[in-house]
Design a protein around this motif. Structure first.
Motif, PDB file in Angstrom:
ATOM      1  N   LYS A 152      34.928  68.790  35.721  1.00 25.32           N
ATOM      2  CA  LYS A 152      35.406  69.616  36.774  1.00 25.32           C
ATOM      3  C   LYS A 152      36.615  68.651  37.569  1.00 25.32           C
ATOM      4  O   LYS A 152      36.361  67.395  37.442  1.00 25.32           O
ATOM      5  CB  LYS A 152      34.395  69.986  37.655  1.00 25.32           C
ATOM      6  CG  LYS A 152      35.037  70.844  39.109  1.00 25.32           C
ATOM      7  CD  LYS A 152      33.844  71.360  40.083  1.00 25.32           C
ATOM      8  CE  LYS A 152      34.378  72.145  41.043  1.00 25.32           C
ATOM      9  NZ  LYS A 152      33.062  72.435  42.003  1.00 25.32           N
ATOM     10  N   ASP A 153      37.465  69.069  38.000  1.00 23.23           N
ATOM     11  CA  ASP A 153      38.628  68.182  38.710  1.00 23.23           C
ATOM     12  C   ASP A 153      39.027  67.126  37.834  1.00 23.23           C
ATOM     13  O   ASP A 153      39.246  65.901  38.214  1.00 23.23           O
ATOM     14  CB  ASP A 153      38.015  67.489  40.153  1.00 23.23           C
ATOM     15  CG  ASP A 153      37.706  68.690  41.022  1.00 23.23           C
ATOM     16  OD1 ASP A 153      38.322  69.803  40.955  1.00 23.23           O
ATOM     17  OD2 ASP A 153      36.870  68.392  41.901  1.00 23.23           O
ATOM     18  N   ASP A 154      39.385  67.395  36.601  1.00 22.38           N
ATOM     19  CA  ASP A 154      39.768  66.433  35.620  1.00 22.38           C
ATOM     20  C   ASP A 154      38.711  65.588  35.270  1.00 22.38           C
ATOM     21  O   ASP A 154      39.205  64.070  34.854  1.00 22.38           O
ATOM     22  CB  ASP A 154      40.875  65.817  35.836  1.00 22.38           C
ATOM     23  CG  ASP A 154      42.322  66.742  35.978  1.00 22.38           C
ATOM     24  OD1 ASP A 154      42.139  67.786  35.103  1.00 22.38           O
ATOM     25  OD2 ASP A 154      43.026  66.806  36.803  1.00 22.38           O
ATOM     26  N   TYR A 157      34.093  62.762  38.283  1.00 21.72           N
ATOM     27  CA  TYR A 157      33.063  62.644  38.740  1.00 21.72           C
ATOM     28  C   TYR A 157      32.081  61.580  37.919  1.00 21.72           C
ATOM     29  O   TYR A 157      30.712  61.204  38.002  1.00 21.72           O
ATOM     30  CB  TYR A 157      32.121  63.483  39.105  1.00 21.72           C
ATOM     31  CG  TYR A 157      32.845  64.965  39.858  1.00 21.72           C
ATOM     32  CD1 TYR A 157      32.562  64.407  41.258  1.00 21.72           C
ATOM     33  CD2 TYR A 157      33.568  65.898  39.440  1.00 21.72           C
ATOM     34  CE1 TYR A 157      33.197  65.478  42.073  1.00 21.72           C
ATOM     35  CE2 TYR A 157      34.186  66.780  40.254  1.00 21.72           C
ATOM     36  CZ  TYR A 157      34.042  66.351  41.466  1.00 21.72           C
ATOM     37  OH  TYR A 157      34.612  67.321  42.408  1.00 21.72           O
ATOM     38  N   THR A 201      29.440  69.380  38.660  1.00 16.81           N
ATOM     39  CA  THR A 201      30.458  68.375  38.309  1.00 16.81           C
ATOM     40  C   THR A 201      31.064  69.248  36.964  1.00 16.81           C
ATOM     41  O   THR A 201      31.835  68.565  36.175  1.00 16.81           O
ATOM     42  CB  THR A 201      29.905  67.118  37.677  1.00 16.81           C
ATOM     43  OG1 THR A 201      28.973  67.349  36.652  1.00 16.81           O
ATOM     44  CG2 THR A 201      29.171  66.350  38.855  1.00 16.81           C
TER      45      THR A 201
END
Length: 405
Positions: A152-154, A157, A201
């Motif tokens: 998630k979000d490239d 995390y 994540t």
């Protein structure tokens, strides 16, 4: 099944040619010296290779070839072992035993070029060692992955190393030059606990990210035999073993826990632990009613166990939680209650050990061995319910006749 069979006997000439061209007397002597230093004899090793040959479902003719491949093939296979989102429990399970195992001795002879947990270097030096190994063994190394990958979000995390590389970037960069990719543990195979609902994540298993062929040695943790057996197959045949639809080696994950469980006879007999610590628990009865997921889980834990074959969860008194299955954190929970959605039929009327006198005319004409214990239990139960209804109907009819008189 993806690739459910290989004609191993047809591969014999290829294997013999490979051993002829790749085996080294010096490497063989070094290996046996390492075994001796660890307290193992050549006889111990040959017994172990017999076990691995059988575990891999290879014909007995392969036993000396397996021994030769493990002891003498040179150069040794290069392994780059990466850690992502996980607890390092798989590595701990593989390495932390009371005494050195033959599996550990074998792994000590592999060219382990990089391992986050075991290497002494850290920071920039560790990254330099990794880059050097990738360049030197490009296209020829086995990439072992431990841990799920946040996406998630490239992938922000999870960041690793002195360059703060995301786990997602690291996996893609290093996997593209690997000859084989072996995922060790359920996290790298299927996402693991990181991917459990609600998965904040966006964690995934390696195959779901890369889409290429991988080998999933799943489990939380897997046993050492499944890892070493997979590496031995690659070493001997220069190819991955036949895989199931979840990319797991069929030789290790082709059978259900339930079918090989030491408590299976108690299931068939209708003998179940009803609560922790009861008489059934003391007698080693079946744990299905306490939530055991053995009927839903594919693995060889009952055969090879953990810590050099010492024990396994069911043997220690707790039910299987299905840890080698995809998404088991979500699909197998709650772990200490039976899975009602599975449709498991529990043997009734004392199970298959009940006598014909106890069951009476209900089993007339039924061959339990042919029908199968689950089906037989269902038939018996259905016939019992039918007879009960008939008896109640007859009783009601008699009462009605008496009232009319």
């Amino acid at each position: 099944m993806k690739k459910d069979t290989l004609d191993y006997e047809a591969l014999l000439p290829e294997v013999d040619e490979r051993l002829k061209n790749s085996c080294s007397k010096e490497q063989e002597q070094l290996f046996y010296n390492n075994l001796k230093e660890a307290g193992f004899t050549r006889r111990d090793f040959l017994k172990w290779t017999s076990m691995i040959t059988a575990a891999l479902t290879l014909p007995p003719i392969f036993e000396p070839r397996v021994a030769k491949a493990i002891a003498a093939i040179a150069p040794r296979p290069t392994v780059i072992w990466l850690h992502f989102a996980e607890c390092t429990g798989c590595t701990e399970s593989f390495l932390r035993t009371i005494n050195p195992s033959i599996e550990q001795v074998i792994f000590d002879t592999v060219n382990l070029a990089f391992h986050d947990t075991l290497m002494m270097a850290s920071g920039k030096r560790a990254e330099e060692a990794l880059d050097s190994a990738i360049a030197k063994y490009k296209g020829n190394y086995i990439l072992v992955v431990e841990g799920g990958i946040p996406t998630k979000d490239d992938g922000i995390y999870l960041r690793i190393g002195s360059n703060a590389e995301t786990g997602l970037q690291r996996l893609k960069r290093i996997s593209k030059d690997a000859k084989y990719i072996v995922n060790f543990g359920t996290c790298s195979s299927f996402g693991g606990v990181q991917a459990a609902y609600p998965n904040p994540t966006g964690a995934k298993g390696v195959h779901d990210i890369l889409g290429c062929e991988v080998v999933n040695v799943s489990g939380c943790p897997p046993n050492a035999v499944n890892m070493i057996g997979t590496l031995v197959h690659i070493l001997l045949f220069d190819r991955v073993p036949p895989l199931d639809l979840s990319y797991r080696p069929i030789w290790a994950y082709g059978g259900r826990i339930h079918d090989n469980c030491e408590r299976r006879a108690h299931f068939d007999a209708g003998e179940f632990v009803q609560e922790w610590g009861d008489e059934g628990a003391k007698k080693g009865w079946c744990l299905y009613k306490m939530g055991c997921k053995g009927p839903l889980t594919y693995n060889n834990c009952p055969r090879y166990r953990f810590n050099q074959g010492t024990n396994w969860p069911v043997g220690a008194g707790h039910g299987c939680i299905g840890c080698s299955e995809p998404n088991f954190w979500d699909t197998m929970a709650p772990f200490e209650e039976p899975n009602d959605k599975a449709g498991i039929r529990i043997p009734a009327f004392g199970g298959v050990e009940a006598t014909s006198d106890a069951i009476g005319e209900l089993v007339t004409g039924i061959t339990i061995g042919a029908v199968g214990v689950h089906a037989a239990g269902s038939i018996i139960k259905a016939k019992a319910e039918k007879k009960k209804k008939e008896e109640e109907k007859n009783k009601n009819d008699q009462n009605n006749t008496g009232e009319n008189k």
